[in-house]
Scaffold this motif. Structure first.
Motif, PDB file in Angstrom:
ATOM      1  N   ALA A 114       0.829  -1.212   0.000  1.00 27.46           N
ATOM      2  CA  ALA A 114       0.000   0.000   0.000  1.00 27.46           C
ATOM      3  C   ALA A 114       0.860   1.258   0.000  1.00 27.46           C
ATOM      4  O   ALA A 114       0.388   2.336  -0.373  1.00 27.46           O
ATOM      5  CB  ALA A 114      -0.933   0.011   1.208  1.00 27.46           C
ATOM      6  N   PHE A 115       2.117   1.133   0.394  1.00 28.07           N
ATOM      7  CA  PHE A 115       3.012   2.287   0.468  1.00 28.07           C
ATOM      8  C   PHE A 115       4.024   2.313  -0.675  1.00 28.07           C
ATOM      9  O   PHE A 115       4.990   3.059  -0.623  1.00 28.07           O
ATOM     10  CB  PHE A 115       3.752   2.299   1.811  1.00 28.07           C
ATOM     11  N   HIS A 116       3.804   1.509  -1.689  1.00 25.95           N
ATOM     12  CA  HIS A 116       4.710   1.484  -2.829  1.00 25.95           C
ATOM     13  C   HIS A 116       4.239   2.466  -3.893  1.00 25.95           C
ATOM     14  O   HIS A 116       3.047   2.624  -4.132  1.00 25.95           O
ATOM     15  CB  HIS A 116       4.807   0.078  -3.428  1.00 25.95           C
ATOM     16  N   ASN A 125       6.311   9.479   0.288  1.00 25.51           N
ATOM     17  CA  ASN A 125       5.185  10.378   0.004  1.00 25.51           C
ATOM     18  C   ASN A 125       3.864   9.617  -0.042  1.00 25.51           C
ATOM     19  O   ASN A 125       2.847  10.087   0.471  1.00 25.51           O
ATOM     20  CB  ASN A 125       5.416  11.142  -1.298  1.00 25.51           C
ATOM     21  N   VAL A 126       3.877   8.436  -0.656  1.00 26.27           N
ATOM     22  CA  VAL A 126       2.667   7.603  -0.692  1.00 26.27           C
ATOM     23  C   VAL A 126       2.299   7.186   0.729  1.00 26.27           C
ATOM     24  O   VAL A 126       1.123   7.225   1.116  1.00 26.27           O
ATOM     25  CB  VAL A 126       2.877   6.364  -1.593  1.00 26.27           C
ATOM     26  N   TYR A 127       3.305   6.803   1.495  1.00 28.10           N
ATOM     27  CA  TYR A 127       3.109   6.412   2.899  1.00 28.10           C
ATOM     28  C   TYR A 127       2.414   7.533   3.669  1.00 28.10           C
ATOM     29  O   TYR A 127       1.405   7.311   4.338  1.00 28.10           O
ATOM     30  CB  TYR A 127       4.471   6.070   3.507  1.00 28.10           C
ATOM     31  N   LEU A 128       2.932   8.741   3.553  1.00 23.27           N
ATOM     32  CA  LEU A 128       2.351   9.880   4.272  1.00 23.27           C
ATOM     33  C   LEU A 128       0.952  10.229   3.767  1.00 23.27           C
ATOM     34  O   LEU A 128       0.077  10.610   4.555  1.00 23.27           O
ATOM     35  CB  LEU A 128       3.282  11.088   4.184  1.00 23.27           C
ATOM     36  N   GLN A 129       0.709  10.069   2.469  1.00 27.12           N
ATOM     37  CA  GLN A 129      -0.623  10.333   1.909  1.00 27.12           C
ATOM     38  C   GLN A 129      -1.649   9.331   2.435  1.00 27.12           C
ATOM     39  O   GLN A 129      -2.775   9.709   2.775  1.00 27.12           O
ATOM     40  CB  GLN A 129      -0.585  10.283   0.379  1.00 27.12           C
ATOM     41  N   VAL A 130      -1.268   8.073   2.495  1.00 24.84           N
ATOM     42  CA  VAL A 130      -2.183   7.046   3.008  1.00 24.84           C
ATOM     43  C   VAL A 130      -2.499   7.318   4.477  1.00 24.84           C
ATOM     44  O   VAL A 130      -3.657   7.229   4.897  1.00 24.84           O
ATOM     45  CB  VAL A 130      -1.591   5.632   2.812  1.00 24.84           C
ATOM     46  N   LEU A 131      -1.481   7.664   5.236  1.00 26.74           N
ATOM     47  CA  LEU A 131      -1.709   7.969   6.650  1.00 26.74           C
ATOM     48  C   LEU A 131      -2.610   9.193   6.807  1.00 26.74           C
ATOM     49  O   LEU A 131      -3.518   9.208   7.645  1.00 26.74           O
ATOM     50  CB  LEU A 131      -0.387   8.197   7.382  1.00 26.74           C
ATOM     51  N   GLN A 135      -6.292   9.764   8.592  1.00 29.36           N
ATOM     52  CA  GLN A 135      -6.226  10.669   9.743  1.00 29.36           C
ATOM     53  C   GLN A 135      -5.337  10.117  10.851  1.00 29.36           C
ATOM     54  O   GLN A 135      -5.714  10.061  12.015  1.00 29.36           O
ATOM     55  CB  GLN A 135      -7.629  10.956  10.271  1.00 29.36           C
ATOM     56  N   MET A 136      -4.126   9.691  10.445  1.00 33.81           N
ATOM     57  CA  MET A 136      -3.158   9.159  11.398  1.00 33.81           C
ATOM     58  C   MET A 136      -1.805   9.819  11.177  1.00 33.81           C
ATOM     59  O   MET A 136      -1.466  10.182  10.054  1.00 33.81           O
ATOM     60  CB  MET A 136      -2.980   7.647  11.219  1.00 33.81           C
ATOM     61  N   THR A 137      -1.055   9.934  12.260  1.00 30.99           N
ATOM     62  CA  THR A 137       0.330  10.368  12.144  1.00 30.99           C
ATOM     63  C   THR A 137       1.197   9.125  11.981  1.00 30.99           C
ATOM     64  O   THR A 137       0.745   8.007  12.248  1.00 30.99           O
ATOM     65  CB  THR A 137       0.782  11.149  13.394  1.00 30.99           C
ATOM     66  N   ASP A 138       2.441   9.329  11.566  1.00 29.81           N
ATOM     67  CA  ASP A 138       3.313   8.170  11.421  1.00 29.81           C
ATOM     68  C   ASP A 138       3.590   7.507  12.770  1.00 29.81           C
ATOM     69  O   ASP A 138       3.715   6.293  12.852  1.00 29.81           O
ATOM     70  CB  ASP A 138       4.599   8.517  10.666  1.00 29.81           C
TER      71      ASP A 138
END
Length: 172
Positions: A114-116, A125-131, A135-138
């Motif tokens: 999901a983060f690829h 960037n994909v990772y941060l967009q999904v989060l 509505q979650m922080t890393d």
């Protein structure tokens, strides 16, 4: 008459002392709905988990679910069971002293498709967009992932040993 007024006054006083006294004393209402070990499960936790479950179903079906439909589908019962099971697994993990190190969490994030990005590799960037979409922080996600990894290891340990005996498999 006077007797009726006195009885009515006593009735009002009784309700004031026992019926609505908690409102004025400032004691919060008890919202615990279950207990697992020494931990109390709060109604707000179950409500938040139910809200996430309903949101996932709404996204998957592209339909809005009414409260009646949520009840008919048994989502509240299912969610309550899941929350209790999570607390049971967390309790067992603490009893066993299980923990997950930062490298394992980092590797699980990098391996998650999901983060690829378009290249097929991990894309921050994909990772941060999904989060952000969830509505979650890393830090929140990593904490959630850490507990999920421990829970999954406990479940895998139990289920890996479960299997049908060879004579039964052969007979079937």
């Amino acid at each position: 008459g006077l007797v009726v007024q006195i009885l009515f006054g006593l009735l009002i006083l009784t309700f004031a002392l026992w019926g609505i006294g908690d409102i004025f004393r400032g004691r919060p209402a008890e919202t615990n709905i279950a207990t697992v070990g020494d931990e109390k499960i709060d109604a707000n936790e179950v409500s938040a988990a139910l809200r996430r479950q309903v949101d996932r179903m709404r996204q998957a079906t592209h339909a809005t679910l009414s409260d009646d439909q949520i009840k008919e589908l048994g989502l509240l019962d299912t969610t309550m069971t899941e929350v209790i099971n999570q607390h049971l697994l967390d309790l067992e993990a603490r009893r066993l002293g299980l923990a997950v190190n930062d490298d394992a969490v980092r590797q699980a994030i990098v391996d998650n498709p999901a983060f690829h990005g378009a290249s097929g590799q991990f894309d921050r960037n994909v990772y941060l967009q999904v989060l952000q979409a969830n509505q979650m922080t890393d830090q929140q996600y990593e904490s959630l992932l850490r507990t999920d990894i421990v829970r999954n290891r406990i479940v895998a340990t139990v289920t890996d040993g479960a299997g049908a005996p060879a004579p039964l498999v052969d007979a079937l």
